[in-house]
Each structure stands twice: as structure tokens, then as C-alpha cells.
Design an enzyme around this catalytic site. Structure first.
Site, short mmCIF file in Angstrom:
data_model
loop_
_atom_site.label_atom_id
_atom_site.label_comp_id
_atom_site.label_asym_id
_atom_site.label_seq_id
_atom_site.Cartn_x
_atom_site.Cartn_y
_atom_site.Cartn_z
N ASP A 2 0.83 -1.21 0.00
CA ASP A 2 0.00 0.00 0.00
C ASP A 2 0.86 1.26 0.00
O ASP A 2 2.08 1.21 0.16
CB ASP A 2 -0.94 0.02 1.20
CG ASP A 2 -0.19 0.03 2.53
OD1 ASP A 2 0.85 -0.65 2.64
OD2 ASP A 2 -0.64 0.72 3.47
N GLU A 42 0.08 -1.47 5.55
CA GLU A 42 1.11 -1.10 6.52
C GLU A 42 0.91 0.33 7.01
O GLU A 42 1.10 0.62 8.20
CB GLU A 42 2.49 -1.25 5.87
CG GLU A 42 3.67 -1.03 6.81
CD GLU A 42 4.18 0.42 6.81
OE1 GLU A 42 5.06 0.75 7.62
OE2 GLU A 42 3.69 1.21 5.99
#
Length: 479
Positions: free
Chosen positions: A72, A139
């Protein structure tokens, strides 16, 4: 493997939507990458992807290496910029040796790590043991993928985290973190008859990463807005109609504003106070944030409802008093921030709620929890409901690490000098990996990135060359 090959993969990644919590496109792309090359691939319930290749002939007895990045990215853009992160590719240009996204985040955190892993997977000439390439989800918003990782998902004994941002530095520890949220419930009230509305705030701050950049003394727009609101409320009184500032928990707020309703005869003086505070901010942050600018609009439409005075008064006092920035420096590691707090965002929600998002970091568990308690105390005494979420552990440094010695030796041989070995105040997933795999020998390194989590994020291309050389050599030396 070359930096050009890594960049080619990264430019493809720039076209793929991958905002935290919406990583289905990058997950599918990684799965297709593996399928097209007949590589083993598995995906767990959290969306973590693991692509595995066997050892090259003669290296079957080498340790299994895990290469790890998160899939991400933080999606931030400058106000007024039309960009839809759910479908629009990131626009990047090369200037003076840097790859830059001028109006949005670049996503080199951690897209360049993903790209490096893919280049390793494709390299037919690199001798290596078994390699497991791990791509974890979400994350940036809570280490969700790392939290969900099962203890039987990986088999490797060495983990190279590719999520660091300073070439020439090897990271062997990181801070843990916790998010603290405060919610003020208000009663909607009508705006007083005859009052006029203005929009006031500040923008133009550099912002940045709430871990890596928290010690750089940069302005926080939410904090600056609270400063103005506190002084204006004390001097003139007003009705708070709405407020909005900041965005992501792990980004320093660059813009914040409020719409307030005041007596017509006070508007000129309120504007003068706003300019006075702007002058103070430009003086205090002349080095770190030279482009701080005012937000000021008169003649705003009068809303149907506003925040009741008692809640507004308590909220403004609490917002102005809550800590932001460095709270303690490490006594053991020179120059390392031990504990900090980020006043990240303030938003109006449905149901007559004002929500304030903050995050605390520390390499010491007790200090991290105490910092969160201090934030809770500041808001709860003002009547807010306070909760804590997404706590994750730190990664305790070990100078006896074998992979550290391998990396130091490779760096010294390749570049003729010793790398810097240190811990980082930002959060990495490594602490969570150790919870699931206590045998792991880990290290983190990467190319130089600047301005991560903010528009203007950039990648130093010369550092990418050195990062690729180091990664390749470390893999070769793990025999």
C-alpha cells in the site's frame, strides 16, 4: 539486476491503485506477475502475497531469504489538485537526479521495494538460496497485513526489509506505535442572528512523515489552527460552525481551517489576529516551512447548525493543549527520537461528532503507553471519549546480528566506506514479524527518499543505483 530494471517495474506500479485498504488491484497484479512466470504464489486472508523461487543450482544449502515490502501507499495530494487515487496513475518526473511526484505522493514508500523484489525474482544470473518475496497489506494505516500474518506462512531465516529511506544507513531497530482517537459529541445549535461567517486557517506547510520527520521542527497546521482559535475565542468569542484539518495518522498536517460565525463588528479584529498569528508562524518556521500561507475567506454561507458553545470551548482548549512533536530523545542512541506524538487530523463526522486523530511512537513500550495516556488525559478532561487502537511493538536493536555483519561487509567492499548503523523512529513491520517468527535475523535498508507521505515525495536516483548493488551483493553473500 539493474536499477533500470527496478525503475521499469516501479513505473508500472505507478499506474496501479494501491491506497491502504484498497489494495485489490496491486494484489491481483502481483499474482499475475507470478502466474505469468510460473512462480509459486500464495495469498492469505489479509491479502499478503508471497512469491517464492527455488535456490539456483549449487545454492540449495544457502539460507532462505525473505525480501519484504508493503503493497500500500499513503495517498496525499495538494489542495485544488484533481487526482483520483482509485484510478489515476501517479505522475512522476525526473528533475536534478530525483524522481518526483509534484502534486501527489509518489508511493516510492514502499513501491520501490516492491519493484526491487520483482527485479530479483526475474534475475536469471543472480546466485541465491531459496527466496520468498513477501508483500504485506495496509502497513501505512495499522500494519494490518503484518498483524494478520500466520506463523506458518514463511519459512525463511533471514529477512531483508526494503522499507527504509536513507541510502548508506542500515536499520536494526524501530519504534512501536499506537493511535489515539478523541471524539467530542456536540449539540447542534443555530448560528446567532446577525452573525457572519468566515473561513480561517493555514496551509503551505511541508508536512512529512510523522516518524522520520517529527524531529525536524516543522509546522503542524492543526496545531497552528488551534493556536488561532484559542486566542480568538478568548478575545472575541465566536460560534464554531465546522473544522477540518490534516488527514493520515502518519503524516504531519499541512492544511487546516475552521468556519466560524462572529459579530460583524469583530471581523476586522479577528482578521488582524489571524494575520498576527500568520506573522508569528512565518517567523518561527522560516527555515522549515517558508511557504506557510493564510486561509481566509469572508462572506461564507451561514450554516443551518453549529457546535454548542460549551463543547466548542472545551474542544478548542483541549486541541490547543495536546502535545505534538518530540516528547523525549533516546538516552542510549545519540540523535534518536525515543518518544513522540503526532496531532494528525481533525474532522467533522455524521452524528454531531468532532474526531481528532493522533498517533504516538516510542522505542520504549512504557513510554509509548504513557504518551498515549497523556493524550487521553488532555482530551478526556475536556469531555471527549478517547480510544486507543492499532498498537504495535517496536523492534529492539541487536548489534550481534549475522545479517548485519553481511550487509556491513558488502557495503564496505562495494563503496569503500562503512555504512551508518542505527535505529529509526518510524514504525516498521519487523517488530511484528519477530512476534510470529522469533528466530528471524532482520535488517532494513533502501534508497534515499524525501518528503514521504506528502506531495512532492521524491526518490534519489543515484541512491537507487547503490541500493540495487547492495541488495544484489547481500543476496549473493548469504551462503
Amino acid at each position: 539486476m539493474t536499477s533500470e530494471q527496478v525503475l521499469a517495474h516501479f513505473r508500472q506500479i505507478l499506474t496501479i491503485p494501491r491506497e491502504s485498504g484498497h489494495e485489490e488491484h496491486i494484489i491481483a497484479w502481483l499474482q499475475k506477475f507470478a502466474a505469468d512466470r510460473n512462480m509459486d504464489c500464495k495469498t492469505d486472508e489479509a491479502g499478503n502475497v508471497l512469491i517464492t523461487i527455488p535456490a539456483t543450482p549449487g545454492r540449495e544449502d544457502s539460507p532462505t531469504i525473505i525480501l519484504q515490502s508493503h503493497s500500500d501507499m499513503v495517498c496525499e495530494k495538494n489542495s485544488g489538485v484533481e487526482h483520483d487515487f482509485s484510478k489515476d496513475p501517479i505522475k512522476a518526473v525526473v528533475e536534478n537526479g530525483w524522481l518526483i511526484a509534484k502534486d501527489t505522493t509518489l508511493g516510492a514508500d514502499c513501491g520501490i521495494g516492491i519493484a526491487a523484489e520483482l527485479a530479483v525474482l526475474e534475475d536469471k544470473n543472480l546466485p541465491h538460496g531459496k527466496i520468498e518475496c513477501l508483500f504485506t497489506t495496509s502497513e501505512e494505516t495499522g500494519l494490518d497485513g503484518a498483524f494478520a500474518l500466520k506463523s506458518d506462512f514463511l519459512t525463511g531465516s533471514i529477512l531483508l526489509n526494503l522499507d527504509s529511506e536513507d541510502e548508506g544507513e542500515l536499520f536494526i531497530g524501530c519504534a512501536g506505535g499506537i493511535d489515539t482517537t478523541a471524539k467530542f459529541k456536540y449539540s447542534p445549535v443555530p448560528v446567532p442572528d446577525g452573525a457572519v461567517c468566515v473561513k480561517a486557517g493555514f496551509c503551505g506547510g511541508i508536512g512529512g512523515h510523522s516518524g522520520d520527520d517529527i524531529d525536524k521542527g516543522r509546522s503542524n497546521a492543526v496545531q497552528s489552527l488551534a493556536r488561532f482559535l484559542y486566542r480568538a475565542y478568548k478575545k472575541f468569542g465566536f460560534t464554531l460552525c465546522s473544522i477540518d484539518g490534516g488527514n493520515k495518522r502518519n503524516a504531519i498536517a499541512r492544511e487546516a481551517y475552521a468556519v466560524i460565525a462572529a459579530r460583524p463588528e469583530d471581523i476586522t479584529a479577528i482578521k488582524e489576529l489571524h494575520l498576527e498569528i500568520l506573522t508569528e508562524l512565518k517567523d518561527e518556521y522560516s527555515v522549515t516551512d517558508p511557504d506557510i500561507a493564510p486561509i481566509w475567506e469572508e462572506g461564507m454561507a451561514v450554516p443551518e447548525n453549529a457546535v454548542d458553545d460549551r463543547t466548542a470551548f472545551n474542544f478548542i482548549r483541549a486541541l490547543h493543549s495536546v502535545p505534538h512533536g518530540v516528547m523525549a530523545m533516546s538516552a542510549e542512541v545519540k540523535g534518536l527520537v525515543e518518544t513522540s506524538s503526532n496531532l494528525a487530523s481533525v474532522k467533522m463526522l455524521e452524528g454531531n461528532i468532532i474526531r481528532i486523530g493522533t498517533s504516538q511512537r516510542s522505542s520504549t513500550n512504557s513510554a509509548r503507553r504513557n504518551a498515549a495516556d497523556r493524550i487521553e488525559a488532555a482530551f478526556s478532561v475536556a469531555g471527549a471519549e478517547v480510544t486507543h487502537e492499532s498498537e504495535y511493538p517496536g523492534w529492539k536493536p541487536s548489534l550481534k546480528s549475522h545479517i548485519l555483519e553481511v550487509c556491513k561487509s558488502s557495503y564496505r567492499r562495494l563503496f569503500g566506506k562503512d555504512p551508518v548503523v542505527r535505529a529509526i523512529h518510524a514504525g516498521l513491520e519487523c517488530g511484528l514479524f519477530l512476534d510470529k517468527y522469533p528466530h528471524l535475523d532482520m535488517i532494513s535498508f533502501g534508497p534515499t527518499l524525501r518528503g514521504v507521505h506528502a506531495p512532492g515525495e521524491r526518490l534519489d536516483l543515484a541512491s537507487l543505483d547503490k541500493f540495487v548493488l547492495l541488495l544484489e551483493d547481500v543476496i549473493k553473500q548469504c551462503k
